[in-house]
Design a protein around this motif. Structure first.
Motif, PDB file in Angstrom:
ATOM      1  N   HIS A   1       9.202  18.026 -31.776  1.00  0.00           N
ATOM      2  CA  HIS A   1      10.415  17.717 -31.336  1.00  0.00           C
ATOM      3  C   HIS A   1      10.993  16.605 -31.838  1.00  0.00           C
TER       4      HIS A   1
ATOM      5  N   HIS B   1       1.281  21.391 -29.022  1.00  0.00           N
ATOM      6  CA  HIS B   1       2.374  21.508 -30.195  1.00  0.00           C
ATOM      7  C   HIS B   1       1.745  21.104 -31.260  1.00  0.00           C
TER       8      HIS B   1
ATOM      9  N   GLY C   1       6.783  24.808 -41.886  1.00  0.00           N
ATOM     10  CA  GLY C   1       5.683  23.786 -41.572  1.00  0.00           C
ATOM     11  C   GLY C   1       5.025  23.311 -42.493  1.00  0.00           C
TER      12      GLY C   1
ATOM     13  N   THR D   1       6.126  22.550 -34.593  1.00  0.00           N
ATOM     14  CA  THR D   1       7.098  22.583 -33.436  1.00  0.00           C
ATOM     15  C   THR D   1       7.193  21.139 -33.015  1.00  0.00           C
TER      16      THR D   1
ATOM     17  N   ARG E   1       8.945  29.532 -38.127  1.00  0.00           N
ATOM     18  CA  ARG E   1       9.541  28.259 -38.887  1.00  0.00           C
ATOM     19  C   ARG E   1       8.381  28.352 -40.288  1.00  0.00           C
TER      20      ARG E   1
ATOM     21  N   PRO F   1      11.903  22.889 -30.209  1.00  0.00           N
ATOM     22  CA  PRO F   1      11.234  24.363 -29.895  1.00  0.00           C
ATOM     23  C   PRO F   1       9.863  24.383 -29.100  1.00  0.00           C
ATOM     24  N   THR F   2       9.494  25.601 -28.711  1.00  0.00           N
ATOM     25  CA  THR F   2       8.426  25.780 -27.812  1.00  0.00           C
ATOM     26  C   THR F   2       7.364  26.055 -28.636  1.00  0.00           C
ATOM     27  N   ALA F   3       6.025  25.748 -27.918  1.00  0.00           N
ATOM     28  CA  ALA F   3       4.722  25.834 -28.987  1.00  0.00           C
ATOM     29  C   ALA F   3       4.569  27.035 -29.629  1.00  0.00           C
ATOM     30  N   SER F   4       5.053  28.271 -29.169  1.00  0.00           N
ATOM     31  CA  SER F   4       4.974  29.492 -29.732  1.00  0.00           C
ATOM     32  C   SER F   4       6.022  29.783 -31.040  1.00  0.00           C
ATOM     33  N   ALA F   5       6.971  28.691 -31.359  1.00  0.00           N
ATOM     34  CA  ALA F   5       8.057  29.131 -32.322  1.00  0.00           C
ATOM     35  C   ALA F   5       7.492  28.805 -33.536  1.00  0.00           C
ATOM     36  N   ALA F   6       6.248  28.322 -33.969  1.00  0.00           N
ATOM     37  CA  ALA F   6       5.903  27.987 -35.103  1.00  0.00           C
ATOM     38  C   ALA F   6       5.670  28.918 -36.190  1.00  0.00           C
TER      39      ALA F   6
END
Length: 246
Positions: A230, A224, A138, A228, A135, A127-132
């Motif tokens: 990996h 991240h 977390g 997010t 989701r 995921p990208t760092a902005s995808a938090a």
């Protein structure tokens, strides 16, 4: 999602269902809320494996067959804090637990789930760092399990908290064989490394009919967070053909 076979083709083919047959949709496994993966402990898995002793290690390896994934850790329930080990091999999932015999002398009890053909599917989660924000599961986030409920029978709150750290696809692959009511009879996990890099991660679920395993690693890139992270995982599934021991 179709898992690929890990071993040789045994010649079996899927049965053909009549077109007019009603096929009920299986319940979707839940997505769990992540709990923090704490780091610490007395010994890493290599040291714990060595502490089992050569005879126990040989018995485990012979039962499990060619090793696919494994871990060993200190057993907190043992008064002498001896290690226990879990080895997932091409022949069986084998567990060695420290016990005391009738004379109260330290021994190891082995149990095993003997397996049919193993299949696997890779999960490469980037995921990208902005995808938090997309989701909700977390670490430390609000909410509970997804629409599927609390998860398979026999899954502890601690296990659900660890599962919640994994990508949704990996959670689904691990839990899918148990959403029909099949109870989890053995569950354990292991990870080692650093907060930003878990070099080893293994999660095991076993029941009367199937075993599922996720093995791989986790990296939190610069910029991240855990939400997010990996993940590079290989998820395995195999039918249980025979069970030996408790």
């Amino acid at each position: 999602m179709n898992l690929r076979p890990i071993g040789p083709d045994d010649g079996r083919r899927p049965a053909v269902r009549p077109r007019d047959a009603a096929v009920p949709s299986p319940a979707a496994p839940p997505t769990h809320r992540a709990e923090q993966l704490g780091l610490g402990g007395d010994m890493l898995r290599e040291d714990c494996w060595s502490a089992l002793g050569p005879k126990v290690r040989a018995r485990v390896e012979q039962t499990a067959g060619q090793t696919v994934a494994w871990f060993a850790s200190v057993d907190g329930s043992d008064p002498d804090r001896r290690p226990r080990a879990t080895v997932f091999g091409e022949s069986a999932l084998c567990v060695a637990r420290p016990r005391l015999n009738a004379e109260h002398k330290p021994v190891y009890a082995l149990s095993s789930y003997h397996l049919g053909p193993i299949r696997h599917l890779d999960v490469d989660h980037r995921p990208t760092a902005s995808a938090a924000s997309s989701r909700p599961s977390g670490p430390g986030s609000g909410g509970g399990p997804g629409a599927g409920g609390a998860g398979p029978s026999g899954l502890s709150a601690a296990a659900r908290g660890v599962l919640g750290n994994l990508p949704e696809k990996a959670q689904t692959l691990l839990q899918s064989p148990f959403v029909d009511g099949s109870a989890v009879t053995y569950c354990d996990w292991y990870y080692e490394g650093y907060e930003h890099h878990l070099e080893v991660f293994v999660f095991v679920l076993a029941g009367a009919r199937e075993v599922t395993v996720a093995a791989g690693s986790k990296i939190v890139p610069v910029g991240h967070t855990d939400a997010t992270a990996h993940w590079s995982l290989r998820c395995y599934r195999a039918p249980v053909v025979r069970r030996v021991g408790a």
